[in-house]
Design a protein around this motif. Structure first.
Motif, PDB file in Angstrom:
ATOM      1  N   TYR A   1     -15.514  10.172  -4.643  1.00  0.00           N
ATOM      2  CA  TYR A   1     -14.762   9.240  -5.488  1.00  0.00           C
ATOM      3  C   TYR A   1     -15.192   7.820  -5.149  1.00  0.00           C
ATOM      4  O   TYR A   1     -15.807   7.556  -4.093  1.00  0.00           O
ATOM      5  CB  TYR A   1     -13.255   9.388  -5.259  1.00  0.00           C
ATOM      6  CG  TYR A   1     -12.845   9.396  -3.795  1.00  0.00           C
ATOM      7  CD1 TYR A   1     -12.825   8.223  -3.048  1.00  0.00           C
ATOM      8  CD2 TYR A   1     -12.485  10.585  -3.161  1.00  0.00           C
ATOM      9  CE1 TYR A   1     -12.462   8.236  -1.708  1.00  0.00           C
ATOM     10  CE2 TYR A   1     -12.121  10.611  -1.827  1.00  0.00           C
ATOM     11  CZ  TYR A   1     -12.111   9.429  -1.112  1.00  0.00           C
ATOM     12  OH  TYR A   1     -11.761   9.429   0.212  1.00  0.00           O
ATOM     13  N   ALA A   2     -14.850   6.890  -6.069  1.00  0.00           N
ATOM     14  CA  ALA A   2     -15.098   5.479  -5.794  1.00  0.00           C
ATOM     15  C   ALA A   2     -14.028   4.932  -4.856  1.00  0.00           C
ATOM     16  O   ALA A   2     -14.323   4.174  -3.928  1.00  0.00           O
ATOM     17  CB  ALA A   2     -15.128   4.690  -7.104  1.00  0.00           C
ATOM     18  N   HIS A   3     -12.763   5.329  -5.112  1.00  0.00           N
ATOM     19  CA  HIS A   3     -11.673   4.874  -4.249  1.00  0.00           C
ATOM     20  C   HIS A   3     -10.559   5.921  -4.267  1.00  0.00           C
ATOM     21  O   HIS A   3     -10.354   6.618  -5.269  1.00  0.00           O
ATOM     22  CB  HIS A   3     -11.130   3.520  -4.717  1.00  0.00           C
ATOM     23  CG  HIS A   3     -10.128   2.934  -3.764  1.00  0.00           C
ATOM     24  ND1 HIS A   3     -10.464   2.491  -2.505  1.00  0.00           N
ATOM     25  CD2 HIS A   3      -8.782   2.737  -3.885  1.00  0.00           C
ATOM     26  CE1 HIS A   3      -9.377   2.037  -1.893  1.00  0.00           C
ATOM     27  NE2 HIS A   3      -8.348   2.174  -2.703  1.00  0.00           N
ATOM     28  N   LEU A   4      -9.855   6.011  -3.151  1.00  0.00           N
ATOM     29  CA  LEU A   4      -8.785   7.000  -2.989  1.00  0.00           C
ATOM     30  C   LEU A   4      -7.416   6.326  -3.071  1.00  0.00           C
ATOM     31  O   LEU A   4      -7.172   5.321  -2.408  1.00  0.00           O
ATOM     32  CB  LEU A   4      -8.936   7.694  -1.634  1.00  0.00           C
ATOM     33  CG  LEU A   4      -7.854   8.709  -1.235  1.00  0.00           C
ATOM     34  CD1 LEU A   4      -7.796   9.870  -2.225  1.00  0.00           C
ATOM     35  CD2 LEU A   4      -8.118   9.226   0.181  1.00  0.00           C
ATOM     36  N   HIS A   5      -6.542   6.891  -3.897  1.00  0.00           N
ATOM     37  CA  HIS A   5      -5.159   6.430  -4.032  1.00  0.00           C
ATOM     38  C   HIS A   5      -4.248   7.583  -3.592  1.00  0.00           C
ATOM     39  O   HIS A   5      -4.439   8.720  -4.032  1.00  0.00           O
ATOM     40  CB  HIS A   5      -4.833   6.051  -5.477  1.00  0.00           C
ATOM     41  CG  HIS A   5      -5.778   5.051  -6.064  1.00  0.00           C
ATOM     42  ND1 HIS A   5      -5.471   3.714  -6.191  1.00  0.00           N
ATOM     43  CD2 HIS A   5      -7.039   5.205  -6.560  1.00  0.00           C
ATOM     44  CE1 HIS A   5      -6.491   3.073  -6.745  1.00  0.00           C
ATOM     45  NE2 HIS A   5      -7.453   3.961  -6.983  1.00  0.00           N
ATOM     46  N   ILE A   6      -3.258   7.283  -2.750  1.00  0.00           N
ATOM     47  CA  ILE A   6      -2.373   8.336  -2.250  1.00  0.00           C
ATOM     48  C   ILE A   6      -0.917   7.971  -2.492  1.00  0.00           C
ATOM     49  O   ILE A   6      -0.436   6.933  -2.017  1.00  0.00           O
ATOM     50  CB  ILE A   6      -2.608   8.598  -0.749  1.00  0.00           C
ATOM     51  CG1 ILE A   6      -4.025   9.113  -0.518  1.00  0.00           C
ATOM     52  CG2 ILE A   6      -1.584   9.614  -0.210  1.00  0.00           C
ATOM     53  CD1 ILE A   6      -4.350   9.430   0.937  1.00  0.00           C
ATOM     54  N   VAL A   7      -0.231   8.819  -3.266  1.00  0.00           N
ATOM     55  CA  VAL A   7       1.217   8.712  -3.462  1.00  0.00           C
ATOM     56  C   VAL A   7       1.854   9.607  -2.407  1.00  0.00           C
ATOM     57  O   VAL A   7       1.601  10.810  -2.374  1.00  0.00           O
ATOM     58  CB  VAL A   7       1.614   9.165  -4.882  1.00  0.00           C
ATOM     59  CG1 VAL A   7       3.131   9.107  -5.051  1.00  0.00           C
ATOM     60  CG2 VAL A   7       0.911   8.308  -5.930  1.00  0.00           C
TER      61      VAL A   7
ATOM     62  N   GLN B   1     -10.606  12.061 -14.478  1.00  0.00           N
ATOM     63  CA  GLN B   1     -10.895  10.674 -14.888  1.00  0.00           C
ATOM     64  C   GLN B   1      -9.644   9.811 -15.042  1.00  0.00           C
ATOM     65  O   GLN B   1      -9.296   9.434 -16.166  1.00  0.00           O
ATOM     66  CB  GLN B   1     -11.716  10.664 -16.182  1.00  0.00           C
ATOM     67  CG  GLN B   1     -13.080  11.293 -16.022  1.00  0.00           C
ATOM     68  CD  GLN B   1     -13.930  11.148 -17.267  1.00  0.00           C
ATOM     69  OE1 GLN B   1     -13.434  11.208 -18.408  1.00  0.00           O
ATOM     70  NE2 GLN B   1     -15.213  10.962 -17.085  1.00  0.00           N
ATOM     71  N   PRO B   2      -8.986   9.466 -13.987  1.00  0.00           N
ATOM     72  CA  PRO B   2      -9.289   9.823 -12.604  1.00  0.00           C
ATOM     73  C   PRO B   2      -8.817  11.240 -12.271  1.00  0.00           C
ATOM     74  O   PRO B   2      -7.912  11.770 -12.911  1.00  0.00           O
ATOM     75  CB  PRO B   2      -8.492   8.794 -11.805  1.00  0.00           C
ATOM     76  CG  PRO B   2      -7.295   8.536 -12.663  1.00  0.00           C
ATOM     77  CD  PRO B   2      -7.811   8.559 -14.088  1.00  0.00           C
ATOM     78  N   THR B   3      -9.427  11.805 -11.251  1.00  0.00           N
ATOM     79  CA  THR B   3      -8.979  13.101 -10.759  1.00  0.00           C
ATOM     80  C   THR B   3      -7.625  12.932 -10.085  1.00  0.00           C
ATOM     81  O   THR B   3      -7.439  12.039  -9.256  1.00  0.00           O
ATOM     82  CB  THR B   3      -9.982  13.669  -9.740  1.00  0.00           C
ATOM     83  OG1 THR B   3     -11.247  13.816 -10.375  1.00  0.00           O
ATOM     84  CG2 THR B   3      -9.508  15.012  -9.213  1.00  0.00           C
ATOM     85  N   VAL B   4      -6.662  13.775 -10.465  1.00  0.00           N
ATOM     86  CA  VAL B   4      -5.330  13.762  -9.845  1.00  0.00           C
ATOM     87  C   VAL B   4      -5.055  15.152  -9.281  1.00  0.00           C
ATOM     88  O   VAL B   4      -5.151  16.148 -10.003  1.00  0.00           O
ATOM     89  CB  VAL B   4      -4.228  13.371 -10.847  1.00  0.00           C
ATOM     90  CG1 VAL B   4      -2.852  13.452 -10.179  1.00  0.00           C
ATOM     91  CG2 VAL B   4      -4.461  11.977 -11.393  1.00  0.00           C
ATOM     92  N   VAL B   5      -4.735  15.203  -7.994  1.00  0.00           N
ATOM     93  CA  VAL B   5      -4.446  16.463  -7.311  1.00  0.00           C
ATOM     94  C   VAL B   5      -3.114  16.330  -6.591  1.00  0.00           C
ATOM     95  O   VAL B   5      -2.807  15.281  -6.000  1.00  0.00           O
ATOM     96  CB  VAL B   5      -5.551  16.807  -6.286  1.00  0.00           C
ATOM     97  CG1 VAL B   5      -5.126  17.950  -5.369  1.00  0.00           C
ATOM     98  CG2 VAL B   5      -6.852  17.164  -7.005  1.00  0.00           C
TER      99      VAL B   5
ATOM    100  N   PHE C   1      -4.221  11.320  -5.055  1.00  0.00           N
ATOM    101  CA  PHE C   1      -3.574  12.465  -4.410  1.00  0.00           C
ATOM    102  C   PHE C   1      -2.074  12.204  -4.323  1.00  0.00           C
ATOM    103  O   PHE C   1      -1.640  11.103  -3.959  1.00  0.00           O
ATOM    104  CB  PHE C   1      -4.125  12.690  -3.003  1.00  0.00           C
ATOM    105  CG  PHE C   1      -3.454  13.840  -2.293  1.00  0.00           C
ATOM    106  CD1 PHE C   1      -3.866  15.148  -2.507  1.00  0.00           C
ATOM    107  CD2 PHE C   1      -2.368  13.619  -1.454  1.00  0.00           C
ATOM    108  CE1 PHE C   1      -3.230  16.209  -1.888  1.00  0.00           C
ATOM    109  CE2 PHE C   1      -1.719  14.679  -0.822  1.00  0.00           C
ATOM    110  CZ  PHE C   1      -2.151  15.975  -1.043  1.00  0.00           C
ATOM    111  N   VAL C   2      -1.274  13.229  -4.626  1.00  0.00           N
ATOM    112  CA  VAL C   2       0.181  13.113  -4.575  1.00  0.00           C
ATOM    113  C   VAL C   2       0.713  14.195  -3.651  1.00  0.00           C
ATOM    114  O   VAL C   2       0.441  15.388  -3.852  1.00  0.00           O
ATOM    115  CB  VAL C   2       0.817  13.270  -5.975  1.00  0.00           C
ATOM    116  CG1 VAL C   2       2.332  13.075  -5.891  1.00  0.00           C
ATOM    117  CG2 VAL C   2       0.202  12.287  -6.962  1.00  0.00           C
ATOM    118  N   GLY C   3       1.472  13.815  -2.608  1.00  0.00           N
ATOM    119  CA  GLY C   3       2.005  14.825  -1.703  1.00  0.00           C
ATOM    120  C   GLY C   3       2.798  14.253  -0.555  1.00  0.00           C
ATOM    121  O   GLY C   3       3.366  13.171  -0.646  1.00  0.00           O
ATOM    122  N   GLY C   4       2.846  15.008   0.531  1.00  0.00           N
ATOM    123  CA  GLY C   4       3.645  14.655   1.703  1.00  0.00           C
ATOM    124  C   GLY C   4       4.907  15.465   1.800  1.00  0.00           C
ATOM    125  O   GLY C   4       5.464  15.647   2.873  1.00  0.00           O
ATOM    126  N   SER C   5       5.377  15.956   0.657  1.00  0.00           N
ATOM    127  CA  SER C   5       6.609  16.738   0.604  1.00  0.00           C
ATOM    128  C   SER C   5       6.590  17.608  -0.645  1.00  0.00           C
ATOM    129  O   SER C   5       6.086  17.189  -1.696  1.00  0.00           O
ATOM    130  CB  SER C   5       7.825  15.812   0.575  1.00  0.00           C
ATOM    131  OG  SER C   5       8.997  16.518   0.215  1.00  0.00           O
TER     132      SER C   5
END
Length: 427
Positions: free
Chosen positions: A333-339, A307-311, A412-416
């Motif tokens: 989800y309602a909306h996707l956020h990507i770091v 709430q929000p889900t963070v992965v 979502f947090v990633g890429g590296s």
């Protein structure tokens, strides 16, 4: 020197691939053999399992270690890179190497290794083998650092070799083609030592088969007789599996890519049993159920909050993102956020082409000299029609995403690996 001083010394006295990239890569095993001789060949004092591959080798290594621990063995585990603390690289039964050992190792041997100018990885590999010998481990699971044939872990003669899969990564060292990269990874295959291949295709299979034949090494392709027939993600972030024999078991590690890794591990366990290891079925199930908690593994589809889900996930190349992108599309989800951020030796444009266009992006750069500047990530993302803003640090990007996200959203947090590392340090 105290522990902090010792780690800073190691970073500055030896070139570190995670920090400077190609300049830290040292081809050949001369330094490794010199260090090994200095230490009295410690790797000969315990059994080993050797794990190579482009993706999945960390998850496979940690799961194998957890299974062996559950079977009652004293288990060394050597992996890289670390996320928060150098000591994560060297563990015995899940416990990080003692700070005092790291300090004393450098004190005892610096006058010997300084004239060699070894790489950071050469030094830490020698340190790991010395520690495992002194701890009198029964067996160590050793993850290859880069490639295989010329990797400094390749002085060991394991009881089982494992190659998870092959995709294009580190092409400046391993070759421009899948076949060339497979040839480098196949360099860990030892004479007479059975090898398990997790995934293969029409290009890599002949390479592995030919090398195994040359080395008279029994070869098993996990995909030929898959030991997992069904898999289902669970609310706790793990996976429930159905074994080919019909029984079900739980895996603590999440991510749909773990299905392939699980087949690889199960096959490797069967081969290890034929090599004389006593691994009851109960230990296999216990190892899968505790693969992260028993070994300290982080960053594999790791749920950090709700709430929000963070992965977060350490997938950092095209091979990894083909699974991460699919898994993101499966979330509710309602909306996707990507770091998102990457380092400079990865194929960022291919990965950007895999990302969903309906997300909001927070482009950033990790605290590594190899990180692509956040403005450059944003510029490249715009050519792929990915909307977002750039931030100079992972902390700023994550805080912006969290501030914008509603309870029903997904972050979502990633890429590296280094983006994930910065996040975990922040948290």
């Amino acid at each position: 020197m105290n522990y902090k001083d010792t780690i800073e010394y190691l970073y500055h006295c030896a070139p570190v691939f995670e920090k400077i990239g190609a300049g830290a890569y040292k081809e050949g095993l001369a330094n490794t053999h010199a260090l090994d001789e200095r230490l009295g060949h410690p790797h000969r004092q315990f059994l080993t399992i050797h794990v190579a591959g482009t993706n999945g080798k960390g998850s496979v290594s940690h799961t194998l270690a957890a299974i062996l621990q559950a079977a009652g063995y004293k288990v060394g585990l050597y992996t890289s890179p670390h996320l928060m603390d150098f000591r994560e690289r060297i563990r015995v039964n899940g416990i990080c190497v003692d700070k005092r050992f790291v300090i004393n190792f450098v004190k005892r041997h610096r006058t010997f290794f300084e004239p060699l100018h070894p790489s950071f990885f050469e030094l830490t590999t020698a340190m790991a083998f010395d520690y495992f010998a002194r701890q009198q481990v029964d067996i160590a699971v050793v993850e290859v650092g880069l490639g295989g044939r010329l990797d400094c872990t390749n002085i060991i003669t394991p009881i089982v070799s494992v190659i998870t899969n092959i995709s294009k990564d580190h092409t400046q060292f391993l070759g421009d083609t899948i076949a060339q990269i497979a040839g480098e990874k196949a360099g860990i295959i030892k004479r007479g030592v059975p090898v398990v291949i997790g995934e293969a295709n029409e290009t890599t299979r002949p390479v592995f088969t030919a090398k195994a034949r040359e080395m008279e090494a029994p070869i098993t392709f996990a995909e030929d007789h898959p030991l997992v027939t069904a898999a289902q993600p669970t609310p706790d972030g793990g996976m429930d599996y159905t074994h080919a024999d019909g029984h079900t078991f739980h895996g603590q590690l999440g991510g749909i890519y773990q299905v392939k890794n699980t087949c690889t591990v199960l096959t490797a366990v069967d081969v290890a049993r034929h090599q004389g290891l006593q691994i009851p079925d109960e230990a296999v199930e216990a190892g899968f159920a505790t693969a992260a908690s028993a070994t300290g593994l982080m960053g594999r589809w790791q749920i950090l909050r709700q709430q929000p889900t963070v992965v977060c996930d350490t997938g950092h190349n095209a091979g990894g993102w083909q699974y991460i992108s699919r898994q993101l599309s499966m979330q509710h989800y309602a909306h996707l956020h990507i770091v998102f951020g990457m380092v400079d030796d990865k194929d960022i444009d291919t990965v950007l082409g895999m990302l969903p266009t309906d997300a909001t992006y927070y482009f950033t750069q990790a605290s590594s000299r190899r990180a692509i500047p956040h403005q450059e990530v944003l510029r490249r993302a715009e050519s792929h029609h990915l909307p977002g803003t750039s931030y100079p640090t992972v902390a700023e990007a994550y805080k912006a995403a969290l501030a914008a996200a509603r309870p029903e959203d997904f972050v979502f947090v990633g890429g590296s690996s280094y983006v994930v590392a910065d996040l975990l340090v922040l948290l």
